[in-house]
Write a protein that holds these residues in place. Structure first.
Motif, PDB file in Angstrom:
ATOM      1  N   PHE A 151       0.871  -1.176   0.000  1.00 35.63           N
ATOM      2  CA  PHE A 151       0.000   0.000   0.000  1.00 35.63           C
ATOM      3  C   PHE A 151       0.911   1.230   0.000  1.00 35.63           C
ATOM      4  O   PHE A 151       2.082   1.140   0.351  1.00 35.63           O
ATOM      5  CB  PHE A 151      -0.882   0.029   1.264  1.00 35.63           C
ATOM      6  CG  PHE A 151      -2.144  -0.807   1.190  1.00 35.63           C
ATOM      7  CD1 PHE A 151      -2.214  -1.963   0.421  1.00 35.63           C
ATOM      8  CD2 PHE A 151      -3.267  -0.445   1.928  1.00 35.63           C
ATOM      9  CE1 PHE A 151      -3.374  -2.738   0.371  1.00 35.63           C
ATOM     10  CE2 PHE A 151      -4.436  -1.213   1.889  1.00 35.63           C
ATOM     11  CZ  PHE A 151      -4.493  -2.356   1.111  1.00 35.63           C
ATOM     12  N   GLU A 157      -1.072   5.089  12.891  1.00 35.35           N
ATOM     13  CA  GLU A 157      -1.367   3.760  12.348  1.00 35.35           C
ATOM     14  C   GLU A 157      -0.158   2.830  12.452  1.00 35.35           C
ATOM     15  O   GLU A 157      -0.306   1.622  12.564  1.00 35.35           O
ATOM     16  CB  GLU A 157      -1.813   3.884  10.878  1.00 35.35           C
ATOM     17  CG  GLU A 157      -2.722   2.753  10.427  1.00 35.35           C
ATOM     18  CD  GLU A 157      -3.403   3.048   9.099  1.00 35.35           C
ATOM     19  OE1 GLU A 157      -2.927   2.546   8.092  1.00 35.35           O
ATOM     20  OE2 GLU A 157      -4.417   3.772   9.108  1.00 35.35           O
ATOM     21  N   HIS A 206      -0.038  -4.814   8.643  1.00 35.32           N
ATOM     22  CA  HIS A 206      -1.285  -4.886   9.405  1.00 35.32           C
ATOM     23  C   HIS A 206      -2.458  -5.085   8.445  1.00 35.32           C
ATOM     24  O   HIS A 206      -2.319  -4.846   7.243  1.00 35.32           O
ATOM     25  CB  HIS A 206      -1.467  -3.631  10.285  1.00 35.32           C
ATOM     26  CG  HIS A 206      -1.811  -2.374   9.543  1.00 35.32           C
ATOM     27  ND1 HIS A 206      -2.314  -1.254  10.147  1.00 35.32           N
ATOM     28  CD2 HIS A 206      -1.729  -2.054   8.212  1.00 35.32           C
ATOM     29  CE1 HIS A 206      -2.517  -0.310   9.242  1.00 35.32           C
ATOM     30  NE2 HIS A 206      -2.178  -0.760   8.059  1.00 35.32           N
ATOM     31  N   HIS A 221      -1.360  -5.973   4.693  1.00 33.22           N
ATOM     32  CA  HIS A 221      -0.575  -5.197   3.726  1.00 33.22           C
ATOM     33  C   HIS A 221       0.601  -4.499   4.393  1.00 33.22           C
ATOM     34  O   HIS A 221       0.642  -4.344   5.610  1.00 33.22           O
ATOM     35  CB  HIS A 221      -1.470  -4.158   3.039  1.00 33.22           C
ATOM     36  CG  HIS A 221      -2.153  -3.220   3.986  1.00 33.22           C
ATOM     37  ND1 HIS A 221      -3.311  -3.546   4.666  1.00 33.22           N
ATOM     38  CD2 HIS A 221      -1.837  -1.960   4.401  1.00 33.22           C
ATOM     39  CE1 HIS A 221      -3.682  -2.528   5.442  1.00 33.22           C
ATOM     40  NE2 HIS A 221      -2.798  -1.567   5.304  1.00 33.22           N
ATOM     41  N   HIS A 261       2.866  -0.916   4.325  1.00 31.29           N
ATOM     42  CA  HIS A 261       3.061   0.470   3.880  1.00 31.29           C
ATOM     43  C   HIS A 261       4.549   0.804   3.882  1.00 31.29           C
ATOM     44  O   HIS A 261       4.947   1.821   3.319  1.00 31.29           O
ATOM     45  CB  HIS A 261       2.406   1.464   4.843  1.00 31.29           C
ATOM     46  CG  HIS A 261       0.916   1.420   4.910  1.00 31.29           C
ATOM     47  ND1 HIS A 261       0.121   2.141   4.053  1.00 31.29           N
ATOM     48  CD2 HIS A 261       0.063   0.771   5.749  1.00 31.29           C
ATOM     49  CE1 HIS A 261      -1.159   1.947   4.379  1.00 31.29           C
ATOM     50  NE2 HIS A 261      -1.216   1.109   5.400  1.00 31.29           N
TER      51      HIS A 261
HETATM   52 ZN   LIG Z   1      -2.728   0.177   6.340  1.00 29.67          ZN
END
Ligand SMILES: [Zn+2]
Ligand SMILES: [Zn+2]
Length: 259
Positions: free
Chosen positions: A141, A154, A164, A172, A174
């Motif tokens: 992501f 997050e 997470h 996914h 980040h």
């Molecule tokens: Zn996320």
């Protein structure tokens, strides 16, 4: 007499072969989809459920079930591991682990990425949701949380592998996929980590000689030879600060994702 008989037999055989091969050519319908040899580099995506090619695109299917431990597996799963605060906690903001409510849930994700990626004339922004796939079949992501806001707190919900799940349980990454760069057997900070939707590969924060990448463009990439691409290729390098996996937008023209 003997040679005449031999001549006759050979001629009959030749005619039979001609008829057989002609009828075979005429009767065999062309395949509806041409299957093309898939470059071996794609076999590194060990988490994919299938990888095929039509000669223009590589189609990668994944159920997004990472092979590493996580606090987000159901606690009945053998890969479940309670989160243990440690130096490897990616809590960039310095906060404690806060578990999101969802467990990792099997997905049906199909990425179609260009087999021969090319620089785009107009660079598009990366989408929310799936923008690429890591070697373990987990989607990449971009650097934003839902609503296009900064990841902020997050990151305190990232597990030991620095991933997470979102609201529907789609697990996914980040940021740097810590399991792939550090924990997995043979892991390195410089190896291939996956591909973005535009077909260009994603590498770790280092180069193969363990130096920091230099001359990265605004998309976090540059072009040179790698072990996987001996003729050289444009590739992204993950960084430790936003926008993490790549820069603001795709270098190439993205393919499609269905889920
Ligand atoms: Zn996320
Ligand atoms: Zn590089």
């Amino acid at each position: 007499m003997k040679s005449k008989k031999h001549f006759f037999t050979v001629n009959i055989l030749a005619i039979a072969l001609t008829i057989f091969s002609c009828s075979k050519d005429d009767d065999t319908p062309p395949p509806t989809t041409q299957s093309t040899a898939i470059p071996s580099v794609y076999s590194k995506i060990y988490g994919a459920t299938s990888i095929t090619s039509d000669g223009t695109f590589i189609t990668i299917k994944t159920s997004d079930q990472p092979n590493h431990k996580s606090a987000y597996w159901a606690n009945t799963n053998s890969l479940y591991e309670a989160f243990t605060p440690s130096a490897t906690n990616p809590s960039f903001t310095g906060g404690a682990f806060i578990r999101a409510p969802n467990n990792i849930t099997a997905q049906t994700i199909t990425l179609k990425i260009p087999l021969n990626p090319k620089v785009a004339t107009t660079h598009s922004a990366t989408p929310m949701g799936v923008m690429g796939v890591a070697l373990d079949g987990v989607p990449f992501f971009n650097q934003y949380a839902a609503g296009g806001v900064s990841l902020g707190g997050e990151v305190n919900g990232f597990d030991q592998a620095w991933g997470h799940p979102q609201a529907s349980g789609m697990y996914h990454y980040h940021v740097e996929p810590y399991y792939l760069t550090t924990v997995k057997s043979g892991a390195t900070k410089w190896g291939l980590l996956g591909f973005l939707l535009d077909g260009f590969p994603v590498y770790g924060p280092k180069e193969e000689n363990n130096t920091d990448p230099s001359n990265l463009d605004v998309y976090h990439g540059h072009t040179h030879v790698t072990i996987d691409f001996p003729s050289g290729i444009y590739h992204y390098h993950i960084s430790n600060t936003a926008p993490y996996i790549n820069g603001n937008g795709f270098y190439g023209t993205p393919g499609t994702v269905t889920q």
